[in-house]
Motif scaffolding. Structure first.
Motif, PDB file in Angstrom:
ATOM      1  N   VAL A  19       1.020  -1.031   0.106  1.00  0.00           N
ATOM      2  CA  VAL A  19       0.197  -0.100   0.013  1.00  0.00           C
ATOM      3  C   VAL A  19       0.921   1.322   0.101  1.00  0.00           C
ATOM      4  O   VAL A  19       0.362   2.456   0.339  1.00  0.00           O
ATOM      5  CB  VAL A  19      -0.976   0.186   1.168  1.00  0.00           C
ATOM      6  N   ASP A  20       2.133   1.115  -0.341  1.00  0.00           N
ATOM      7  CA  ASP A  20       3.040   2.346  -0.363  1.00  0.00           C
ATOM      8  C   ASP A  20       3.138   3.078   0.702  1.00  0.00           C
ATOM      9  O   ASP A  20       2.997   4.444   0.840  1.00  0.00           O
ATOM     10  CB  ASP A  20       2.690   3.065  -1.793  1.00  0.00           C
ATOM     11  N   LEU A  21       3.187   2.371   1.923  1.00  0.00           N
ATOM     12  CA  LEU A  21       3.296   3.055   3.334  1.00  0.00           C
ATOM     13  C   LEU A  21       4.635   3.709   3.753  1.00  0.00           C
ATOM     14  O   LEU A  21       5.529   2.967   3.493  1.00  0.00           O
ATOM     15  CB  LEU A  21       2.841   2.026   4.385  1.00  0.00           C
ATOM     16  N   GLY A  47      -3.197   1.826  22.382  1.00  0.00           N
ATOM     17  CA  GLY A  47      -2.253   1.625  21.382  1.00  0.00           C
ATOM     18  C   GLY A  47      -2.660   0.363  20.235  1.00  0.00           C
ATOM     19  O   GLY A  47      -2.411   0.441  19.139  1.00  0.00           O
ATOM     20  N   GLN A  48      -3.128  -0.833  21.130  1.00  0.00           N
ATOM     21  CA  GLN A  48      -3.655  -1.843  20.220  1.00  0.00           C
ATOM     22  C   GLN A  48      -4.595  -1.583  19.362  1.00  0.00           C
ATOM     23  O   GLN A  48      -4.602  -2.008  18.086  1.00  0.00           O
ATOM     24  CB  GLN A  48      -3.741  -3.091  21.459  1.00  0.00           C
ATOM     25  N   TYR A  49      -5.601  -0.788  19.736  1.00  0.00           N
ATOM     26  CA  TYR A  49      -6.844  -0.545  18.898  1.00  0.00           C
ATOM     27  C   TYR A  49      -6.474   0.653  17.936  1.00  0.00           C
ATOM     28  O   TYR A  49      -6.946   0.442  16.881  1.00  0.00           O
ATOM     29  CB  TYR A  49      -7.706   0.177  19.869  1.00  0.00           C
ATOM     30  N   TYR A  50      -5.559   1.421  18.332  1.00  0.00           N
ATOM     31  CA  TYR A  50      -4.908   2.400  17.115  1.00  0.00           C
ATOM     32  C   TYR A  50      -4.381   1.659  15.991  1.00  0.00           C
ATOM     33  O   TYR A  50      -4.742   2.034  14.949  1.00  0.00           O
ATOM     34  CB  TYR A  50      -3.810   3.597  17.681  1.00  0.00           C
ATOM     35  N   ALA A  51      -3.506   0.598  16.489  1.00  0.00           N
ATOM     36  CA  ALA A  51      -2.925  -0.002  15.474  1.00  0.00           C
ATOM     37  C   ALA A  51      -3.867  -0.777  14.534  1.00  0.00           C
ATOM     38  O   ALA A  51      -3.642  -0.735  13.330  1.00  0.00           O
ATOM     39  CB  ALA A  51      -1.853  -1.367  16.210  1.00  0.00           C
ATOM     40  N   PHE A  52      -4.986  -1.517  14.841  1.00  0.00           N
ATOM     41  CA  PHE A  52      -5.745  -2.258  14.024  1.00  0.00           C
ATOM     42  C   PHE A  52      -6.606  -1.093  13.470  1.00  0.00           C
ATOM     43  O   PHE A  52      -7.095  -1.322  12.165  1.00  0.00           O
ATOM     44  CB  PHE A  52      -6.611  -3.001  14.793  1.00  0.00           C
ATOM     45  N   LYS A  53      -6.957   0.049  14.039  1.00  0.00           N
ATOM     46  CA  LYS A  53      -7.691   0.931  13.222  1.00  0.00           C
ATOM     47  C   LYS A  53      -6.862   1.635  11.935  1.00  0.00           C
ATOM     48  O   LYS A  53      -7.418   1.786  10.878  1.00  0.00           O
ATOM     49  CB  LYS A  53      -8.127   2.164  14.242  1.00  0.00           C
ATOM     50  N   LEU A  54      -5.704   1.963  12.085  1.00  0.00           N
ATOM     51  CA  LEU A  54      -4.724   2.420  11.269  1.00  0.00           C
ATOM     52  C   LEU A  54      -4.655   1.150  10.050  1.00  0.00           C
ATOM     53  O   LEU A  54      -4.542   1.780   8.894  1.00  0.00           O
ATOM     54  CB  LEU A  54      -3.412   2.771  11.642  1.00  0.00           C
ATOM     55  N   LEU A  55      -4.213  -0.010  10.506  1.00  0.00           N
ATOM     56  CA  LEU A  55      -4.186  -0.999   9.508  1.00  0.00           C
ATOM     57  C   LEU A  55      -5.280  -1.088   8.625  1.00  0.00           C
ATOM     58  O   LEU A  55      -5.101  -1.384   7.564  1.00  0.00           O
ATOM     59  CB  LEU A  55      -3.964  -2.259  10.265  1.00  0.00           C
ATOM     60  N   GLY A  56      -6.667  -0.970   9.224  1.00  0.00           N
ATOM     61  CA  GLY A  56      -7.759  -1.014   8.464  1.00  0.00           C
ATOM     62  C   GLY A  56      -7.748  -0.047   7.231  1.00  0.00           C
ATOM     63  O   GLY A  56      -8.162  -0.070   6.196  1.00  0.00           O
ATOM     64  N   GLU A  57      -7.463   1.256   7.769  1.00  0.00           N
ATOM     65  CA  GLU A  57      -7.429   2.370   6.734  1.00  0.00           C
ATOM     66  C   GLU A  57      -6.248   2.108   5.875  1.00  0.00           C
ATOM     67  O   GLU A  57      -6.493   2.474   4.435  1.00  0.00           O
ATOM     68  CB  GLU A  57      -6.882   3.776   7.646  1.00  0.00           C
ATOM     69  N   TYR A  58      -5.004   1.548   6.162  1.00  0.00           N
ATOM     70  CA  TYR A  58      -4.240   1.186   4.913  1.00  0.00           C
ATOM     71  C   TYR A  58      -4.480   0.625   4.180  1.00  0.00           C
ATOM     72  O   TYR A  58      -4.201   0.471   2.852  1.00  0.00           O
ATOM     73  CB  TYR A  58      -2.874   0.796   5.675  1.00  0.00           C
ATOM     74  N   TYR A  59      -5.256  -0.859   4.395  1.00  0.00           N
ATOM     75  CA  TYR A  59      -5.826  -1.667   3.364  1.00  0.00           C
ATOM     76  C   TYR A  59      -7.129  -1.422   2.957  1.00  0.00           C
ATOM     77  O   TYR A  59      -7.700  -2.214   2.369  1.00  0.00           O
ATOM     78  CB  TYR A  59      -5.472  -3.175   4.149  1.00  0.00           C
ATOM     79  N   GLY A  60      -7.772  -0.328   3.446  1.00  0.00           N
ATOM     80  CA  GLY A  60      -9.082   0.051   2.621  1.00  0.00           C
ATOM     81  C   GLY A  60     -10.142  -0.821   3.202  1.00  0.00           C
ATOM     82  O   GLY A  60     -11.242  -1.145   2.338  1.00  0.00           O
ATOM     83  N   VAL A  61      -9.903  -1.139   4.514  1.00  0.00           N
ATOM     84  CA  VAL A  61     -11.150  -2.145   5.084  1.00  0.00           C
ATOM     85  C   VAL A  61     -12.081  -1.394   6.054  1.00  0.00           C
ATOM     86  O   VAL A  61     -12.764  -2.130   6.957  1.00  0.00           O
ATOM     87  CB  VAL A  61     -10.973  -3.619   5.336  1.00  0.00           C
ATOM     88  N   GLY A  62     -11.671  -0.235   6.198  1.00  0.00           N
ATOM     89  CA  GLY A  62     -12.307   0.958   7.231  1.00  0.00           C
ATOM     90  C   GLY A  62     -12.117   0.072   8.576  1.00  0.00           C
ATOM     91  O   GLY A  62     -11.147   0.005   9.166  1.00  0.00           O
ATOM     92  N   ASN A  63     -13.252   0.262   9.308  1.00  0.00           N
ATOM     93  CA  ASN A  63     -13.192  -0.323  10.917  1.00  0.00           C
ATOM     94  C   ASN A  63     -13.597  -1.837  11.071  1.00  0.00           C
ATOM     95  O   ASN A  63     -13.515  -2.137  12.391  1.00  0.00           O
ATOM     96  CB  ASN A  63     -14.060   0.306  11.787  1.00  0.00           C
ATOM     97  N   PHE A  64     -13.600  -2.379  10.105  1.00  0.00           N
ATOM     98  CA  PHE A  64     -13.679  -4.139  10.152  1.00  0.00           C
ATOM     99  C   PHE A  64     -12.457  -4.721  11.209  1.00  0.00           C
ATOM    100  O   PHE A  64     -12.947  -5.364  12.168  1.00  0.00           O
ATOM    101  CB  PHE A  64     -13.576  -4.752   8.842  1.00  0.00           C
TER     102      PHE A  64
END
Length: 487
Positions: free
Chosen positions: A180-182, A272-289
């Motif tokens: 995703v060109d991060l 932090g754990q929640y930020y990590a998965f929230k941002l990960l969902g944004e990087y990969y385009g799956v929203g808040n899943f």
């Protein structure tokens, strides 16, 4: 069927140990403390502390393979029943701060489930929120006293899901620059970022590292179930150390890519754990899943951990201790098989630890961080008994026969073995002592004095309470003997 086919392989032992010892929170909490400098810290703690710790546990598990009580049994066999009782008491009482924090963690997880942010918990008045936390704890204490175990089983499945998602986070984050060109949030990856400063502030954070890698003594009962333990147990422990090391190092690097090591969010430990998965969902385009999935799993896992830690350590204390030290009234079971008076004492101690800090700590994020740091001070106290038992096993002549019967010996030379045990004991004690000093506060401010006072008084009082039960037991036994004599 060949009996060896029923034995546990060293690979299975390593996987079992990994799920017992490790969790994604260990990566987040230590990154929050040290930033990318934690990479070198992980290398040092694993090589100088965790590997010898794990191999000592292997030797004692083999030497005391007929004992089912774990550390308390080891201490009882090497030092006698009185210290065995205090080992059991320590194992139970260090869970009190842990129990005081778990309802907080449940509320944080629920905030992310329903609102996908941590503001509900972070912005509320600490005294008000801690009152809710206390109410939540009392509810789960009551449920546990009724013998309800289904929540533990559900939470075990959720814990497995969390474990898998922790590994998934590392893989997806490390792949993100290609997929995703991060761009890395930490722009400087050199000695100034990666090498710890080894100053006073650094040493106040090492208790969290010790806290992260402790607990492998839970594997000791499985030594006798391993095929060729003298060969395969150390192989399994080394594999465990490699797995923990890879997860810690790659996880810390992934955190450095997501969060600037020089500008770490103040609430990273809480959210932090929640930020990590929230941002990960944004990087990969799956929203808040991903964040909703992780938050649901974490809610159930935290509930399971709370239920288990209310029940199991108390039953270990009551089940293994000499009745000269544990009063019958304390060990009394209700109709559901729960040690009800032990539950009541748990409720009193946890309630005090939930409410009193909220009076002197200004905001919820600081309070959450303090309780987590308190756990890193108190929990490793139980590891001290592991090293004391090993020093007695290898250093006392009366235990030579026990040592010789071990199928696995970590170090053949007794003096070197004793020294390694003493090193691990001293390092653990030093880490706990340094952890007492508050982090992120103005030195000698009123809140600094409040926190350091609680950090000192809490373990002293919790361990000191252990001297009361033997006195009660002595009076009970004396009264019972007098009644029997009259009859």
């Amino acid at each position: 069927m060949d009996s060896s086919s029923k034995k546990i392989s060293w690979k299975m032992l390593a996987l079992m140990g990994f799920t017992v010892v490790w969790g994604f929170g260990n990566v987040v909490n230590n990154y929050a403390n040290q930033g990318l400098a934690v990479v070198v810290s992980w290398i040092l703690i694993l090589s100088l502390y965790f590997i010898p710790y794990a191999l000592m546990v292997g030797e004692m598990g083999s030497a005391f393979k007929d004992k089912s009580g774990g550390v308390s049994s080891w201490i009882g066999s090497t030092y006698g029943p009185m210290l065995a009782y205090f080992a059991g008491w320590t194992y139970w009482v260090v869970h009190i701060p842990y129990l005081a924090q778990k309802p907080q963690s449940i509320l944080v997880a629920l905030s992310w489930v329903f609102f996908q942010d941590g503001n509900l918990v972070k912005d509320i008045n600490p005294l008000l929120l801690q009152s809710v936390v206390l109410g939540l704890f009392i509810i789960f204490l009551w449920i546990a006293s009724r013998g309800v175990t289904s929540l533990k089983r559900i939470g075990a499945l959720a814990g497995t899901a969390m474990f898998i998602m922790g590994i998934l986070y590392i893989l997806m984050m490390l792949a993100a620059p290609s997929l995703v060109d991060l761009k890395s949030a930490t722009t400087t990856w050199d000695a100034s970022t990666l090498i710890p400063s080894f100053d006073f502030k650094y040493f106040t954070t090492i208790s969290m590292l010790v806290f992260a890698v402790g607990g492998c003594e839970k594997l000791s009962p499985y030594v006798k179930e391993i095929n060729k333990p003298s060969k395969n147990f150390p192989k399994g422990m080394l594999a465990l150390a490699i797995m923990v090391g890879v997860s810690a190092l790659l996880g810390s690097i992934a955190m450095g890519m997501m969060f600037n090591s020089n500008l770490i969010p103040a609430d990273l430990k809480m959210n932090g754990q929640y930020y990590a998965f929230k941002l990960l969902g944004e990087y990969y385009g799956v929203g808040n899943f991903l964040i909703i999935l992780f938050a649901i799993a974490n809610t159930l896992a935290q509930i399971s951990a709370l239920m288990f830690s209310i029940d199991a350590p108390l039953k270990i204390l009551i089940g293994d201790a000499d009745r000269n030290y544990i009063p019958k009234s304390f060990a009394k079971l209700n109709k559901y098989g729960a040690p009800i008076n032990g539950y009541k004492l748990t409720g009193v101690l946890v309630s005090i630890l939930i409410i009193i800090p909220a009076i002197g700590i200004g905001n919820m994020n600081t309070l959450y961080n303090w309780l987590l740091d308190l756990n890193s001070i108190v929990m490793p106290l139980r590891y001290l008994w592991v090293f004391l038992a090993y020093m007695a096993l290898r250093g006392f002549k009366r235990n030579k026969d026990i040592s010789k019967n071990s199928d696995y010996i970590f170090i053949k030379n007794d003096k070197v073995a004793y020294f390694v045990g003493a090193w691990c004991f001293t390092f653990t004690a030093f880490a706990c002592l340094m952890g007492v000093f508050p982090k992120g506060l103005v030195l000698f401010s009123s809140e600094w004095f409040f926190q350091i006072s609680l950090n000192i008084l809490t373990p002293v009082i919790l361990v000191g309470l252990g001297f009361i039960l033997p006195k009660i037991a002595k009076k009970e036994n004396k009264l019972e003997n007098a009644i029997n004599t009259e009859l």
